[in-house]
Scaffold this motif. Structure first.
Motif, PDB file in Angstrom:
ATOM      1  N   TYR A  81       2.363   1.727  -3.348  1.00  0.00           N
ATOM      2  CA  TYR A  81       1.350   1.940  -4.277  1.00  0.00           C
ATOM      3  C   TYR A  81       0.983   3.544  -4.328  1.00  0.00           C
ATOM      4  CZ  TYR A  81      -3.586   2.711  -5.928  1.00  0.00           C
ATOM      5  OH  TYR A  81      -4.687   3.133  -6.534  1.00  0.00           O
ATOM      6  N   ILE A  83      -9.144   0.806  -8.733  1.00  0.00           N
ATOM      7  CA  ILE A  83      -9.712   0.113  -8.110  1.00  0.00           C
ATOM      8  C   ILE A  83      -9.672  -1.242  -8.461  1.00  0.00           C
ATOM      9  CG2 ILE A  83     -11.766   0.265  -9.870  1.00  0.00           C
ATOM     10  CD1 ILE A  83     -13.797   0.109  -7.050  1.00  0.00           C
ATOM     11  N   PHE A  84      -9.508  -1.973  -9.613  1.00  0.00           N
ATOM     12  CA  PHE A  84      -9.233  -3.089 -10.083  1.00  0.00           C
ATOM     13  C   PHE A  84      -7.720  -3.332  -9.625  1.00  0.00           C
ATOM     14  CE2 PHE A  84     -12.256  -2.475 -13.522  1.00  0.00           C
ATOM     15  CZ  PHE A  84     -13.475  -3.245 -13.099  1.00  0.00           C
ATOM     16  N   TYR A  85      -6.677  -2.672  -9.745  1.00  0.00           N
ATOM     17  CA  TYR A  85      -5.271  -2.745  -9.402  1.00  0.00           C
ATOM     18  C   TYR A  85      -5.274  -3.111  -7.752  1.00  0.00           C
ATOM     19  CZ  TYR A  85      -0.312  -2.620  -8.995  1.00  0.00           C
ATOM     20  OH  TYR A  85       0.990  -3.016  -8.676  1.00  0.00           O
ATOM     21  N   GLN A  86      -5.862  -2.046  -7.046  1.00  0.00           N
ATOM     22  CA  GLN A  86      -6.182  -2.530  -5.326  1.00  0.00           C
ATOM     23  C   GLN A  86      -6.545  -3.744  -5.123  1.00  0.00           C
ATOM     24  OE1 GLN A  86      -8.189   1.309  -4.429  1.00  0.00           O
ATOM     25  NE2 GLN A  86      -6.163   1.827  -3.082  1.00  0.00           N
ATOM     26  N   VAL A  87      -7.535  -4.294  -5.926  1.00  0.00           N
ATOM     27  CA  VAL A  87      -8.414  -5.574  -5.589  1.00  0.00           C
ATOM     28  C   VAL A  87      -7.126  -6.793  -5.972  1.00  0.00           C
ATOM     29  CG1 VAL A  87      -9.719  -7.314  -6.316  1.00  0.00           C
ATOM     30  CG2 VAL A  87     -10.659  -4.964  -5.881  1.00  0.00           C
ATOM     31  N   MET A  88      -6.583  -6.519  -7.167  1.00  0.00           N
ATOM     32  CA  MET A  88      -5.358  -7.444  -7.334  1.00  0.00           C
ATOM     33  C   MET A  88      -4.143  -7.707  -6.501  1.00  0.00           C
ATOM     34  SD  MET A  88      -5.209  -6.580 -11.522  1.00  0.00           S
ATOM     35  CE  MET A  88      -4.028  -7.769 -12.219  1.00  0.00           C
ATOM     36  N   ASN A 144       0.932  -1.236  -0.060  1.00  0.00           N
ATOM     37  CA  ASN A 144       0.180   0.059  -0.024  1.00  0.00           C
ATOM     38  C   ASN A 144       0.816   1.455   0.221  1.00  0.00           C
ATOM     39  OD1 ASN A 144      -2.632  -1.012  -0.158  1.00  0.00           O
ATOM     40  ND2 ASN A 144      -2.645  -1.406   2.139  1.00  0.00           N
ATOM     41  N   LYS A 179      -4.556  -6.961  -3.278  1.00  0.00           N
ATOM     42  CA  LYS A 179      -5.027  -7.562  -2.049  1.00  0.00           C
ATOM     43  C   LYS A 179      -5.062  -9.055  -2.520  1.00  0.00           C
ATOM     44  CE  LYS A 179      -7.668  -3.756  -0.190  1.00  0.00           C
ATOM     45  NZ  LYS A 179      -9.176  -3.160   0.051  1.00  0.00           N
ATOM     46  N   THR A 180      -5.495  -9.419  -3.505  1.00  0.00           N
ATOM     47  CA  THR A 180      -5.580 -10.768  -3.938  1.00  0.00           C
ATOM     48  C   THR A 180      -4.340 -11.688  -4.008  1.00  0.00           C
ATOM     49  OG1 THR A 180      -7.609 -10.458  -5.350  1.00  0.00           O
ATOM     50  CG2 THR A 180      -6.441 -12.454  -5.602  1.00  0.00           C
ATOM     51  N   TYR A 181      -3.337 -10.800  -4.723  1.00  0.00           N
ATOM     52  CA  TYR A 181      -1.897 -11.338  -4.637  1.00  0.00           C
ATOM     53  C   TYR A 181      -1.327 -11.612  -3.232  1.00  0.00           C
ATOM     54  CZ  TYR A 181      -1.266 -12.018  -9.748  1.00  0.00           C
ATOM     55  OH  TYR A 181      -1.326 -11.924 -11.059  1.00  0.00           O
ATOM     56  N   TYR A 202      -2.760 -12.074  -0.371  1.00  0.00           N
ATOM     57  CA  TYR A 202      -3.661 -13.078   0.312  1.00  0.00           C
ATOM     58  C   TYR A 202      -3.244 -14.279  -0.184  1.00  0.00           C
ATOM     59  CZ  TYR A 202      -7.244 -16.368   1.781  1.00  0.00           C
ATOM     60  OH  TYR A 202      -8.028 -17.334   2.261  1.00  0.00           O
TER      61      TYR A 202
END
Length: 332
Positions: A282, A314-319, A279, A321-323, A325
């Motif tokens: 980012y 917004i999509f990049y932040q989701v990615m 973060n 968090k996914t990576y 996790y």
């Protein structure tokens, strides 16, 4: 003097003799070129080996500095260079024997600013070989840097060409100190000022793929962070240097800047660092407008598909968090 060969040396005792002997086994007189060794604070026997070779080859000069990295060593070499052309060579690679006459004859006959040649990629055992230009289209004839970045898949390896020292000096082109991936910024800066470029399919440089210890093979979190910070420095430099969006060269390199942005953001995405660190980094990328990826890029498929989502925070932040996790679960 026609050529200055600049070799940064840092603890490459296993490779340095082969490198230097390949440079000295040439078909021109040794007083036509110099070999500048930049000792970047080596602590092994590299410099002892070079001093012994210096007794055989009087065109070798050694300059010492405290460890400052490859960029600062190359910059120091440029300050001392006396040749009309400069060739950067890594101390753990080597060049083809009896190649300098061909390279320099072409460069001088055509009054070139820049001459690039083919690279043979192999491993330390010589078991794997691959030509860089094989089955690839290369520019034909003498072209300008503007046309090169517009129409070709650009080279970002400074050991893959010779270039006039005058180009570097006149336009104040140097490597950024203290970072990794400095070649990306350096080469894109250089091509803007090259008006007579030529590419030949003759192999001149042998690049040895290293199994461990190279920039791309080290996987520690701290090294990933250094790579991320390096990209931030490079992209910030681009933002400052290429402000004029109406400049023809700036327009031409935009797909490459977009490509480098995507590489940087993908690195952050996959880096084995904490979500808090991601973060923080980012926010820096956001501040230097790395997520503003407008127009074309040169990322190959399937990476081009994934990179499409990098344009949208917004999509990049989701990615992210996914990576993060997935990485935490994998570590557990």
């Amino acid at each position: 003097m026609k050529l200055s060969i600049i070799i940064p040396v840092y603890n490459t005792e296993k490779y340095i003799e082969k490198c230097i002997r390949s440079i000295e086994k040439q078909d021109i007189n040794s007083n036509e070129y110099e070999v500048l060794i930049i000792n970047d604070g080596s602590s092994d026997k590299s410099i002892d080996i070079i001093k012994q070779l210096q007794k055989e080859y009087p065109n070798i000069e050694i300059y010492n500095q405290e460890n400052g990295g490859q960029s600062s060593a190359r910059n120091l070499g440029m300050n001392y260079a006396k040749g009309e052309y400069i060739w950067f060579i890594d101390s753990d690679d080597y060049i083809k024997e009896n190649i300098l006459s061909l390279i320099l004859n072409i460069a001088y006959a055509n009054n070139l600013d820049f001459l690039s040649f083919d690279i043979l990629v192999t491993n330390s055992l010589g078991e794997k070989t691959e030509r860089r230009y094989e089955n690839k289209e290369i520019p034909q004839g003498i072209i300008k840097g503007l046309d090169y970045v517009k129409h070709s898949y650009i080279n970002i390896s400074p050991w893959a060409f010779i270039c006039k020292k005058e180009i570097y000096q006149k336009n104040k082109i140097q490597f950024i100190n203290g970072i990794i991936h400095e070649d990306y910024e350096f080469c894109l800066h250089l091509y803007q000022y090259c008006n007579r470029m030529q590419f030949i399919e003759k192999i001149a440089y042998i690049y040895i793929e290293k199994d461990e210890g190279s920039t791309t093979s080290i996987k520690t979190p701290s090294h990933y962070l250094k790579r991320i910070h390096s990209w931030q420095t490079i992209l910030s430099t681009f933002q400052t240097r290429y402000k004029n969006s109406q400049n023809e060269y700036v327009k031409a390199i935009q797909p490459w800047i977009n490509t480098f942005k995507i590489q940087a953001l993908n690195l952050l995405l996959t880096a084995p660092i904490s979500m808090e660190q991601k973060n923080n980094e980012y926010q820096i990328f956001k501040r230097i407008k790395a997520l503003q990826i407008k127009g074309k890029n040169n990322v190959p498929y399937p990476g081009k598909i994934k990179s499409y989502f990098f344009r949208y925070p917004i999509f990049y932040q989701v990615m992210l968090k996914t990576y993060s996790y997935i990485h935490s679960k994998y570590k557990a």
